[in-house]
Design a protein around this motif. Structure first.
Motif, short mmCIF file in Angstrom:
data_model
loop_
_atom_site.label_atom_id
_atom_site.label_comp_id
_atom_site.label_asym_id
_atom_site.label_seq_id
_atom_site.Cartn_x
_atom_site.Cartn_y
_atom_site.Cartn_z
N SER A 46 0.83 -1.20 0.00
CA SER A 46 0.00 0.00 0.00
C SER A 46 0.87 1.25 0.00
O SER A 46 2.05 1.22 0.36
CB SER A 46 -0.91 0.01 1.23
OG SER A 46 -1.66 -1.18 1.32
N LEU A 47 0.25 2.35 -0.40
CA LEU A 47 0.92 3.64 -0.47
C LEU A 47 0.15 4.65 0.37
O LEU A 47 -1.07 4.80 0.22
CB LEU A 47 1.00 4.12 -1.92
CG LEU A 47 1.60 5.51 -2.16
CD1 LEU A 47 3.05 5.58 -1.73
CD2 LEU A 47 1.47 5.89 -3.64
N VAL A 48 0.86 5.32 1.27
CA VAL A 48 0.28 6.38 2.07
C VAL A 48 0.94 7.70 1.68
O VAL A 48 2.17 7.78 1.59
CB VAL A 48 0.46 6.13 3.59
CG1 VAL A 48 0.10 7.37 4.41
CG2 VAL A 48 -0.38 4.94 4.04
N VAL B 108 -4.54 8.86 1.90
CA VAL B 108 -3.92 10.14 2.23
C VAL B 108 -4.04 10.40 3.72
O VAL B 108 -5.14 10.42 4.28
CB VAL B 108 -4.56 11.30 1.44
CG1 VAL B 108 -3.94 12.64 1.86
CG2 VAL B 108 -4.38 11.09 -0.06
N ALA B 109 -2.90 10.57 4.37
CA ALA B 109 -2.85 10.96 5.79
C ALA B 109 -2.80 12.47 5.84
O ALA B 109 -1.73 13.08 5.80
CB ALA B 109 -1.63 10.34 6.47
N ASN B 110 -3.98 13.09 5.88
CA ASN B 110 -4.09 14.54 5.72
C ASN B 110 -4.21 15.23 7.07
O ASN B 110 -5.19 15.05 7.79
CB ASN B 110 -5.30 14.86 4.83
CG ASN B 110 -5.30 16.31 4.40
OD1 ASN B 110 -4.26 16.92 4.21
ND2 ASN B 110 -6.49 16.88 4.24
N CYS B 111 -3.19 16.02 7.41
CA CYS B 111 -3.20 16.85 8.61
C CYS B 111 -3.49 16.05 9.87
O CYS B 111 -4.24 16.49 10.75
CB CYS B 111 -4.21 17.99 8.46
SG CYS B 111 -3.80 19.17 7.15
N LEU B 112 -2.89 14.86 9.99
CA LEU B 112 -3.04 14.07 11.21
C LEU B 112 -2.28 14.74 12.36
O LEU B 112 -1.27 15.42 12.13
CB LEU B 112 -2.48 12.67 11.02
CG LEU B 112 -3.17 11.72 10.04
CD1 LEU B 112 -2.52 10.35 10.11
CD2 LEU B 112 -4.65 11.62 10.33
N ASP C 135 0.20 10.86 16.02
CA ASP C 135 -0.43 9.81 15.21
C ASP C 135 0.37 9.56 13.94
O ASP C 135 0.57 8.41 13.53
CB ASP C 135 -1.86 10.20 14.84
CG ASP C 135 -2.79 10.32 16.04
OD1 ASP C 135 -2.28 10.31 17.19
OD2 ASP C 135 -4.01 10.42 15.84
N LEU C 136 0.83 10.64 13.32
CA LEU C 136 1.61 10.49 12.09
C LEU C 136 2.93 9.77 12.37
O LEU C 136 3.36 8.92 11.58
CB LEU C 136 1.87 11.87 11.47
CG LEU C 136 2.61 11.87 10.13
CD1 LEU C 136 1.85 11.08 9.07
CD2 LEU C 136 2.86 13.30 9.65
N ALA C 137 3.57 10.09 13.48
CA ALA C 137 4.81 9.40 13.85
C ALA C 137 4.57 7.91 14.02
O ALA C 137 5.34 7.08 13.53
CB ALA C 137 5.39 10.00 15.13
N ALA C 138 3.50 7.55 14.71
CA ALA C 138 3.18 6.13 14.92
C ALA C 138 2.84 5.45 13.62
O ALA C 138 3.17 4.28 13.40
CB ALA C 138 2.03 6.01 15.92
N LEU C 139 2.19 6.18 12.72
CA LEU C 139 1.82 5.62 11.41
C LEU C 139 3.05 5.33 10.57
O LEU C 139 3.14 4.31 9.89
CB LEU C 139 0.90 6.62 10.70
CG LEU C 139 0.26 6.27 9.36
CD1 LEU C 139 -0.98 7.13 9.16
CD2 LEU C 139 1.22 6.51 8.19
#
Length: 314
Positions: A199-201, A226-230, A234-238
């Motif tokens: 998958s692509l994020v 799309v990880a938009n404005c998380l 949360d973004l670090a964990a993702l």
């Protein structure tokens, strides 16, 4: 118990590059209370995540009075500053007005960190240098983030339904000159998705909305999210278990510090000063510092190499 305050403004990358200095404080005084005065949405990366016990917002009208000479200082902030045994400030204060007002507040010990990074050595070393005044030497200049179980739970919820491995792109930065052309990102993704079971994020922040809108129109694919404005934790964990590709940007520092296998595309900026020093990060420098000249094949080869390391052939 020693009470320490670190005052750190700046963007995401600036904050993460300061973490080795804060780590040296935490290692030297493991039982100390360490507070951070900074942009709360950024400094939350450190709050109750190893580095800091509390975070207070630097965006305060009352705080602005500390930058005025002979100002009438707010009592609550004056009391706040006087409660610390040691203050390390990275704020730009060329005339020492802010420092003088801290002293008027009965702040005990104040050390000034560099407000500007020079080109003589890596940024993390420069930011940790003031600790020598305390007799401390930082030894680990690879910033690390420590997501909580709650951070990881929210990240897993976001990623639910996506197959592994996950490749993450962040096609933006704080400067157009530091960006690889968007068409190159599109070509790289198209070639990846053509023969890819993973998958692509796409990581996207407020400054990346224009690129994100274009990419949303191109890929109508369940494998792309799309990880938009998380929120940054949360973004670090993702990102921590992804293969990440980005520029010289705050999100790239975030990814490297979170543990992502990171491929970072550098153009006009000097990686000897600005690139993450994490072992999981590798840098590809554009010819002549011009990202327009960085070939897609070279980046694709680096990505293929990282996928092969985990047993994935594309």
């Amino acid at each position: 118990m020693r009470r320490t305050l670190v005052i750190r403004g700046g963007a995401i990358g600036d904050f993460i590059l300061t973490l080795p200095a804060i780590k040296a404080l935490r290692d030297a005084y493991p039982d100390a209370q360490i507070d951070i005065l900074g942009y709360k949405h950024i400094a939350v990366l450190a709050e109750n995540r190893f580095y800091a016990d509390n975070v207070r917002s630097i965006e305060s009208a009352e705080l602005s009075r500390f930058f005025a000479k002979d100002a009438d200082l707010p009592t609550d902030l004056a009391n706040y500053f006087s409660g610390f045994d040691f203050i390390l400030s990275y704020l730009y204060d060329p005339n020492s007005i802010f420092e003088g007002n801290l002293r008027r507040s009965s702040a005990k010990e104040i050390i000034r960190g560099p407000a500007k990074i020079e080109n003589d050595r890596h940024a993390t070393e420069q930011l940790a240098r003031p600790l020598r005044e305390l007799g401390l030497l930082a030894s680990d200049f690879a910033p690390k983030l420590f997501p909580t179980s709650e951070d990881r739970h929210r990240a897993a919820k976001f990623l639910n339904g996506l197959n592994s491995p996950i490749v993450a792109f962040h096609p933006g930065s704080g400067s157009e000159k530091k960006n690889w052309p968007l068409q190159h990102w599109i070509e790289l993704a198209d070639r990846l998705l053509a023969n890819f079971a993973g998958s692509l994020v796409i990581a996207s922040g407020e400054a990346d909305q224009q690129q994100t809108r274009k990419l949303r129109k191109i890929w109508n694919d369940s494998r792309v999210r799309v990880a938009n404005c998380l929120p940054l934790p949360d973004l670090a964990a993702l990102l921590e278990k992804t293969i990440f590709i980005g520029h010289d940007s705050g999100v790239s520092h975030l990814a490297a510090a979170a543990g992502a296998t990171s491929i970072l595309l550098f153009g006009p900026t000097d990686p000897a000063v600005w690139a993450p020093r994490n072992k999981n990060a590798r840098v590809i420098c554009a010819p002549g510092g011009d990202l327009q000249r960085l070939d897609v094949d070279l980046v694709r080869a680096a990505l293929d190499q990282e996928l092969m390391r985990i047993g994935i052939s594309t």
